[in-house]
Design a protein around this motif. Structure first.
Motif, PDB file in Angstrom:
ATOM      1  N   PHE A   1       0.838  -1.204   0.000  1.00  0.00           N
ATOM      2  CA  PHE A   1       0.000   0.000   0.000  1.00  0.00           C
ATOM      3  C   PHE A   1       0.875   1.257   0.000  1.00  0.00           C
ATOM      4  O   PHE A   1       0.569   2.240  -0.680  1.00  0.00           O
ATOM      5  N   ASN A   2       1.955   1.224   0.770  1.00  0.00           N
ATOM      6  CA  ASN A   2       2.867   2.371   0.776  1.00  0.00           C
ATOM      7  C   ASN A   2       3.400   2.648  -0.630  1.00  0.00           C
ATOM      8  O   ASN A   2       3.509   3.806  -1.063  1.00  0.00           O
ATOM      9  N   LYS A   3       3.724   1.573  -1.358  1.00  0.00           N
ATOM     10  CA  LYS A   3       4.252   1.737  -2.712  1.00  0.00           C
ATOM     11  C   LYS A   3       3.186   2.319  -3.632  1.00  0.00           C
ATOM     12  O   LYS A   3       3.464   3.219  -4.445  1.00  0.00           O
ATOM     13  N   ALA A   4       1.945   1.818  -3.526  1.00  0.00           N
ATOM     14  CA  ALA A   4       0.854   2.342  -4.350  1.00  0.00           C
ATOM     15  C   ALA A   4       0.646   3.830  -4.097  1.00  0.00           C
ATOM     16  O   ALA A   4       0.441   4.618  -5.035  1.00  0.00           O
ATOM     17  N   ILE A   5       0.720   4.238  -2.837  1.00  0.00           N
ATOM     18  CA  ILE A   5       0.469   5.635  -2.485  1.00  0.00           C
ATOM     19  C   ILE A   5       1.641   6.520  -2.893  1.00  0.00           C
ATOM     20  O   ILE A   5       1.454   7.688  -3.265  1.00  0.00           O
ATOM     21  N   ARG A   6       2.854   5.977  -2.853  1.00  0.00           N
ATOM     22  CA  ARG A   6       3.988   6.758  -3.361  1.00  0.00           C
ATOM     23  C   ARG A   6       3.831   7.018  -4.860  1.00  0.00           C
ATOM     24  O   ARG A   6       4.158   8.104  -5.348  1.00  0.00           O
ATOM     25  N   LEU A   7       3.330   6.027  -5.575  1.00  0.00           N
ATOM     26  CA  LEU A   7       3.119   6.196  -7.017  1.00  0.00           C
ATOM     27  C   LEU A   7       1.964   7.135  -7.315  1.00  0.00           C
ATOM     28  O   LEU A   7       1.964   7.835  -8.338  1.00  0.00           O
ATOM     29  N   LYS A   8       0.970   7.170  -6.409  1.00  0.00           N
ATOM     30  CA  LYS A   8      -0.204   8.013  -6.625  1.00  0.00           C
ATOM     31  C   LYS A   8      -0.668   8.549  -5.265  1.00  0.00           C
ATOM     32  O   LYS A   8      -1.499   7.937  -4.592  1.00  0.00           O
ATOM     33  N   PRO A   9      -0.144   9.675  -4.838  1.00  0.00           N
ATOM     34  CA  PRO A   9      -0.427  10.175  -3.491  1.00  0.00           C
ATOM     35  C   PRO A   9      -1.902  10.446  -3.209  1.00  0.00           C
ATOM     36  O   PRO A   9      -2.311  10.440  -2.038  1.00  0.00           O
ATOM     37  N   ASP A  10      -2.713  10.713  -4.250  1.00  0.00           N
ATOM     38  CA  ASP A  10      -4.133  10.987  -4.030  1.00  0.00           C
ATOM     39  C   ASP A  10      -5.001   9.738  -4.279  1.00  0.00           C
ATOM     40  O   ASP A  10      -6.184   9.839  -4.573  1.00  0.00           O
TER      41      ASP A  10
END
Length: 535
Positions: free
Chosen positions: A179-188
């Motif tokens: 999840f951290n990786k997904a949010i780094r790729l797309k912060p919103d």
């Protein structure tokens, strides 16, 4: 099902005739714009000119699927595959339809055919992984997820989906990293923020979980999942004032087992005088939810209203004697005239319930003396204490994989010093075989017995041992002494870090530790039984 965008040139073979070419371009434009009825007519027009036109057959199948006409869509998909055997996009689109229709095995078959034809088809791999996950075939789903991370490592949805799979597999630290990786790729990425909050909740990092729900809500105030999941966290922590308010977002949740009732009559949430008016109180979700919340009916009646209760027929024998019910109707029955309505699980909000003001007087339900006498006679006397036992709930419940145990896991702890009465009437073959090998475990219920029979077994037992299912609520509402076994992160109603329940005074709670081992819980239950009954 979601609209499937059509891309010119992807798997399409336009006819040679200019007329057909022009109609196909128009049909695709209509299809992409969402005008499905007009697109269907255009595709039909092509087939009237060229009955074996592959593109028109395939894309008309897609339109029929989107319009909900699955029978016609399947016929057209079959025709398209006859024209172009093994076509990846046809199998992918058919699989998407089957998945949306809940036909998961058929969906997996179609996605697999698509992958055979196009091994790097990311859409088919993703959807097969999600479908296998829904079927709890986690290892196979994870294999597809591995391939996806190689194919599309920069796609945040790939990491979000992988993380939700890891969450279901209870590999929480790995899920958090994805999840951290997904949010780094797309912060919103609101879905990933919401989902990460759920993992943090299951890790008991509630402050961080709530912060993620708040971040998702700040990005998209209409995103129901974040509000609903925050309500669960707040209720778990005992913040009922804020939790009940956000709990109303449950109606926007696509996975809620009960659809929202769109009555013309207004919703009552305690904000108006109802004296002299008729109010419909309607059940929602599972039997346990109804049993827990039905305690509020006398309070509604005391406000001067005429109370109509709509509830599953299986509960009617238990509800018939409850004070305050003026009329009881089944879920499929004809409703009488009423002025207002309220879902039963919204009554805690309507009455401003806090942990300290829960109406916890028990028993508030009763069972027919004749039913108790019937089962007392049928089972005869016992020289040993009787313990009613339930180890699993409804498998359709999204929380069931956490709350339910296996008989094989708990059977070593079933002491022969007790007569154990199984409360399940639908044993699987392995469960029935194992139960038959345990002399002190009786299985008196079968397909010819109903819910009231199981309730009678609770009533005639000295104690009830159950996981978090409707029998926990039955035991509590009947004021039967009960030991309720809970997963590490329980449902909201059991709160955190307490061995008692403010909803049911006769209940003691036994919780998994972070190892999430039912054996440890059963050891604690066995010790409690020994303390209460000795040798």
């Amino acid at each position: 099902m979601p609209r499937m965008p059509i891309k010119p040139g992807r798997g399409l073979h336009p006819g040679n005739q200019n007329a057909v070419k022009g109609i196909l371009q128009k049909a695709m434009s209509l299809h992409n714009s969402g005008d499905l009825a007009s697109a269907a007519r255009a595709y039909q027009q092509i087939l009237s000119l060229a009955p074996n036109h592959f593109d028109a057959t395939h894309l008309l199948a897609v339109v029929m699927a989107q319009l909900g006409n699955q029978k016609r869509a399947r016929e057209l998909f079959t025709s398209a595959l006859a024209l172009h055997p093994g076509h990846a996009e046809v199998h992918f689109n058919k699989g998407t339809m089957e998945k949306a229709a809940g036909k998961l095995a058929a969906a997996v078959s179609d996605f697999s055919r698509a992958i055979e034809a196009a091994p790097d088809h990311a859409g088919a791999l993703n959807n097969r992984s999600l479908t296998l996950q829904a079927m709890h075939r986690f290892d196979e789903a994870f294999s597809d997820s591995d391939r996806l991370t190689d194919l599309a490592s920069g796609d945040p949805t790939v990491w979000n989906n992988r993380a939700t799979l890891l969450h279901d597999m209870m590999r929480l630290d790995e899920a958090l990293a994805c999840f951290n990786k997904a949010i780094r790729l797309k912060p919103d990425y609101v879905e990933a923020l919401n989902n990460r909050g759920n993992v943090l909740k299951d890790l008991h990092r509630f402050d961080k979980a709530i912060a993620d729900y708040d971040s998702a809500s700040a990005i998209n105030p209409d995103f129901a999942g974040a509000h609903f999941n925050k309500s669960i966290a707040l209720l778990l922590l005992g913040d009922y004032e804020n939790g009940w308010r956000l709990w109303e977002w449950r109606w926007q949740q696509p996975r809620l087992t009960s659809p929202k009732r769109n009555f013309e009559q207004p919703l009552w949430l305690g904000d108006s005088d109802i004296a002299g008016r008729t109010i419909l109180l309607h059940s929602e979700q599972g039997l346990g939810d109804t049993i827990q919340s039905i305690r509020y009916v006398p309070m509604v009646s005391d406000l001067g209203a005429r109370v109509v209760v709509e509830a599953p027929a299986s509960l009617h024998p238990l509800l018939a004697a409850l004070p305050g019910i003026d009329q009881l109707v089944g879920k499929d029955g004809t409703l009488p005239a009423f002025d207002l309505h309220c879902p039963l699980m919204s009554l805690p909000l309507a009455f401003g319930t806090t942990v300290e003001t829960i109406p916890a007087s028990t028993p508030y339900l009763t069972i027919s003396p004749d039913m108790v006498a019937l089962w007392s006679k049928r089972l005869g006397t016992s020289v040993k204490p009787r313990v009613a036992l339930a180890w699993r709930g409804n498998p359709k419940n999204s929380y069931d994989h956490s709350r339910s145990a296996r008989l094989a896991d708990i059977s070593p702890y079933l002491s022969p010093r007790f007569d154990w009465l199984c409360l399940h009437h639908d044993l699987t073959d392995p469960e029935r075989e194992l139960a038959a090998s345990i002399d002190h475990l009786k299985t008196p219920l079968d397909g010819d017995t109903g819910f009231e029979d199981a309730v009678a077994l609770c009533a005639i037992s000295d104690l009830v041992v159950t996981v978090d299912t409707s029998f926990a609520h039955i035991a509590g509402a009947l004021a039967r002494t009960s030991l309720t076994m809970l997963p590490f992160t329980p449902d909201w109603r059991w709160m955190m870090d307490r061995s008692d329940s403010p909803w049911y005074p006769a209940m003691t709670l036994f919780r998994q530790d972070k190892a999430r081992d039912w054996g440890q819980v059963m050891q604690d239950v066995a010790a409690e039984l020994h303390r209460r009954f000795g040798n």
